[in-house]
Structure formats: C-alpha cells, structure tokens
Design a protein around this motif. Sequence first.
Motif, PDB file in Angstrom:
ATOM      1  N   PRO A 168       0.822  -1.208   0.000  1.00 27.16           N
ATOM      2  CA  PRO A 168       0.000   0.000   0.000  1.00 27.16           C
ATOM      3  C   PRO A 168       0.859   1.262   0.000  1.00 27.16           C
ATOM      4  CG  PRO A 168      -0.747  -1.578   1.660  1.00 27.16           C
ATOM      5  CD  PRO A 168       0.586  -2.066   1.162  1.00 27.16           C
ATOM      6  N   ASP A 169       0.274   2.337  -0.507  1.00 31.86           N
ATOM      7  CA  ASP A 169       0.964   3.623  -0.548  1.00 31.86           C
ATOM      8  C   ASP A 169       0.819   4.286   0.810  1.00 31.86           C
ATOM      9  OD1 ASP A 169       1.918   6.133  -1.020  1.00 31.86           O
ATOM     10  OD2 ASP A 169       1.103   6.244  -3.041  1.00 31.86           O
ATOM     11  N   ARG A 170       1.784   4.041   1.700  1.00 29.59           N
ATOM     12  CA  ARG A 170       1.680   4.526   3.076  1.00 29.59           C
ATOM     13  C   ARG A 170       1.788   6.043   3.162  1.00 29.59           C
ATOM     14  NH1 ARG A 170      -0.891   0.370   5.312  1.00 29.59           N
ATOM     15  NH2 ARG A 170       0.353  -1.538   5.444  1.00 29.59           N
ATOM     16  N   GLY A 171       2.551   6.667   2.260  1.00 27.16           N
ATOM     17  CA  GLY A 171       2.649   8.119   2.286  1.00 27.16           C
ATOM     18  C   GLY A 171       1.312   8.780   2.022  1.00 27.16           C
ATOM     19  N   ALA A 172       0.621   8.320   0.981  1.00 26.65           N
ATOM     20  CA  ALA A 172      -0.688   8.866   0.656  1.00 26.65           C
ATOM     21  C   ALA A 172      -1.700   8.543   1.754  1.00 26.65           C
ATOM     22  CB  ALA A 172      -1.167   8.304  -0.680  1.00 26.65           C
ATOM     23  N   GLU A 173      -1.623   7.332   2.275  1.00 27.35           N
ATOM     24  CA  GLU A 173      -2.551   6.911   3.325  1.00 27.35           C
ATOM     25  C   GLU A 173      -2.387   7.770   4.576  1.00 27.35           C
ATOM     26  OE1 GLU A 173      -3.461   2.785   5.832  1.00 27.35           O
ATOM     27  OE2 GLU A 173      -2.225   2.734   4.023  1.00 27.35           O
ATOM     28  N   GLY A 174      -1.135   8.046   4.948  1.00 24.60           N
ATOM     29  CA  GLY A 174      -0.884   8.867   6.125  1.00 24.60           C
ATOM     30  C   GLY A 174      -1.327  10.298   5.934  1.00 24.60           C
ATOM     31  N   ALA A 175      -1.084  10.866   4.746  1.00 23.11           N
ATOM     32  CA  ALA A 175      -1.510  12.236   4.482  1.00 23.11           C
ATOM     33  C   ALA A 175      -3.028  12.364   4.546  1.00 23.11           C
ATOM     34  CB  ALA A 175      -0.996  12.683   3.120  1.00 23.11           C
ATOM     35  N   ALA A 176      -3.735  11.332   4.085  1.00 23.47           N
ATOM     36  CA  ALA A 176      -5.194  11.340   4.167  1.00 23.47           C
ATOM     37  C   ALA A 176      -5.662  11.358   5.618  1.00 23.47           C
ATOM     38  CB  ALA A 176      -5.762  10.127   3.434  1.00 23.47           C
ATOM     39  N   LEU A 177      -4.949  10.675   6.499  1.00 23.48           N
ATOM     40  CA  LEU A 177      -5.301  10.722   7.922  1.00 23.48           C
ATOM     41  C   LEU A 177      -5.224  12.139   8.472  1.00 23.48           C
ATOM     42  CD1 LEU A 177      -3.437   7.628   9.472  1.00 23.48           C
ATOM     43  CD2 LEU A 177      -5.900   7.892   9.100  1.00 23.48           C
ATOM     44  N   ALA A 178      -4.191  12.879   8.067  1.00 21.80           N
ATOM     45  CA  ALA A 178      -4.032  14.256   8.529  1.00 21.80           C
ATOM     46  C   ALA A 178      -5.197  15.127   8.073  1.00 21.80           C
ATOM     47  CB  ALA A 178      -2.706  14.820   8.023  1.00 21.80           C
ATOM     48  N   VAL A 179      -5.603  14.962   6.813  1.00 22.50           N
ATOM     49  CA  VAL A 179      -6.722  15.738   6.285  1.00 22.50           C
ATOM     50  C   VAL A 179      -8.015  15.375   7.008  1.00 22.50           C
ATOM     51  CG1 VAL A 179      -8.160  16.125   4.244  1.00 22.50           C
ATOM     52  CG2 VAL A 179      -5.668  16.092   4.037  1.00 22.50           C
TER      53      VAL A 179
END
Length: 338
Positions: A168-179
């Motif tokens: 999985p794309d963890r960078g994108a997944e983590g940024a979505a959590l912030a949003v």
Amino acid sequence: MSEAMPGRTRVGVRDVAAAAGVSTQTVSRVLNDHPHIRPETRDRVVAAMAELGYRVNNAARALGTATTRTIGVIVSDTDLYGPAAGIGALERAARTAGRWIATAYADGSDGAGVTAAADHLLAQGVDGIIVVAPHTAALEALAAAGLDVPVVLLHSRADDPEQRGGGPDRGAEGAALAVDHLLDAGHRRIAQLSGPAAWLEAVARDAGVESALARRGEELVSRWRGDWSAASGAARAPEIARAVRGPEGPTGVVVANDQMALGLVSGLTSLGLRVPEDVSVVGFDDHPDAAFYRPALTTVRLDIAGEAERCVRILLGDRAPAQPEAPRLVVRASTREI
C-alpha cells in the motif's frame, strides 16, 4: 511504501566460465590480470563477460561466487529524519535476515551520481540494492541502468496504482489521515506545505491530501513547497501568515514532514499568529522531538521498521512479505476543533 523494480538474474563467474569454455580459476586470473594467460583465452573470457553483461565483483570474484550476503543501500539527504531513520531500520532488518548493508551516498537529483553509486555497490558484490528517499531522477537513472540485481525503493509511489508488489501507498494513506483529522475537527479551508516536487514521497503525500479532500467534497485552499528542512518551513511562514489572515484563508495546514512543521510553527509565532488558536498545523513522520515542540505537534507516524523489513524481504525474493503497520495519527496540541 516499498516498491520492487524488475531486475535481471545476476551473472556470476561460473556463468562466464561456462560461456567461454574455461575454468572459474581461469576467469579469476583474467579478472586479476594474471600474466600467464594466453591472449586468445583472455579475449574469449572478456568477450563472454561482455556478452553476458558481467559486472566486476571485487568482493566475490576470487571465490567464484555471485553472492556476498550484503545488501546495498543508496541514500541522500541524511540530515533529514526520514532517510536517517530508514538507514537505521534497514540495518536492523538486514541483520535479522542474516545480511549486512553497504551504504553509498548520492545526490538523489543527480541521475549520473545515483548510477555511479549503484556501480560502486555492485563492484562490492551486493546481492541487491535498496534506495532510500528517491527522487524522480534517481528512479529514471536506475531503470535505464538495467542493473543485474533486484532493486527495491523505500518510498511511496503515487503514480503507480499497482505498486508492482510494493504494498500500500503509506505516504498517501498517512496524508489522508491528517486531512481527515482536520475535517473532523470542523476545518473546511485546508492548505498544504509540501515537500519538493521531484521527491516521489512528496508526490505521494500530495496525492493523499488531494484524494482525502475530494472524498469529503472539499478542495485544497493553497499549496506551498519547501525542501523538507525547518528553515524552509520558516521561510514560507510570511506567505502562509498572509493567507491565514485573509478573509478566506486556511484554518488548518497539513505539512509534509515534522521538520518543516517545526519551522512553520516557529515562523508563524514570530509573526504574531498562534498555533492552534489561529491556525492548526499537522506534521508527518512523528520525529522523536515532535512531542517536545511548543505546541506539541500533531503528526502522522509511519512504521519505518516494518517498511524496512518488507523491503529486505522483497529484495531476498519473498513475494508476500508481512505488511507494515498502517500509518497512525498522533494527536497533540498543534490542532484544535473549530
């Protein structure tokens, strides 16, 4: 976050010997410029090496083997927390797998430098290469080099939906959590302080922010870019402060890493803005010092150890390595509900 790049099967001394019709000892003598080799034999061995794409292996050639149980690591920007933490995690994961690492440093934006670093590692006989925090130029250079060992990238790849076995794309997944955290706290005008556009990890985090906003029916208010350093976060503070003070300015800012967030918070404070009263700030990486910022930084934590272990397992041929833990939001004092 990790992604495998296709590679060819490593060519060893035995392969060259078979193609040239000589012994491995003869190949070793050619490699070591032994004076008592007939010219026609030397020519035949050299031709076989060229035909097979054999690369000189300083560590293993005398043994007639193509493995040293060593993993090469190419890394740049070790003054940044992410790459530095990645090296440490890879060292531990490699040792657990019974391997060592050999590290080569290169400017990730310099394709020729990255290729030279790869050649240096290959000359040491590494069994594969892991690239930490790669730039677009690094990826292109390595793909063009046609390396004969597996290459694995310790990063996110937002432009490759299949991830080619990288997980999985963890960078994108983590940024979505912030949003989602800011949206759930009532923020509707969200901006972003991104990393450099040439970094694949920055691209992934940008994509995560945009997709999360789109999923919730919102759009990004503004985007600024830094270079991952605290200094660049502080340098963007005047622009961001003007935007925050505007009539439709952002009430929350997602920052691509904690070091830039530290600089931004410091810069905003010096300009008379309060975090989080005037604007909420979310970082990324959960730097060990993030809890000691003032205010303590809300941020996203990645499982760097799990990502490193996954990279090593992929490089060693595991087609279904264990998944690292999903990113986790760590809520502290730099964000608030509105």
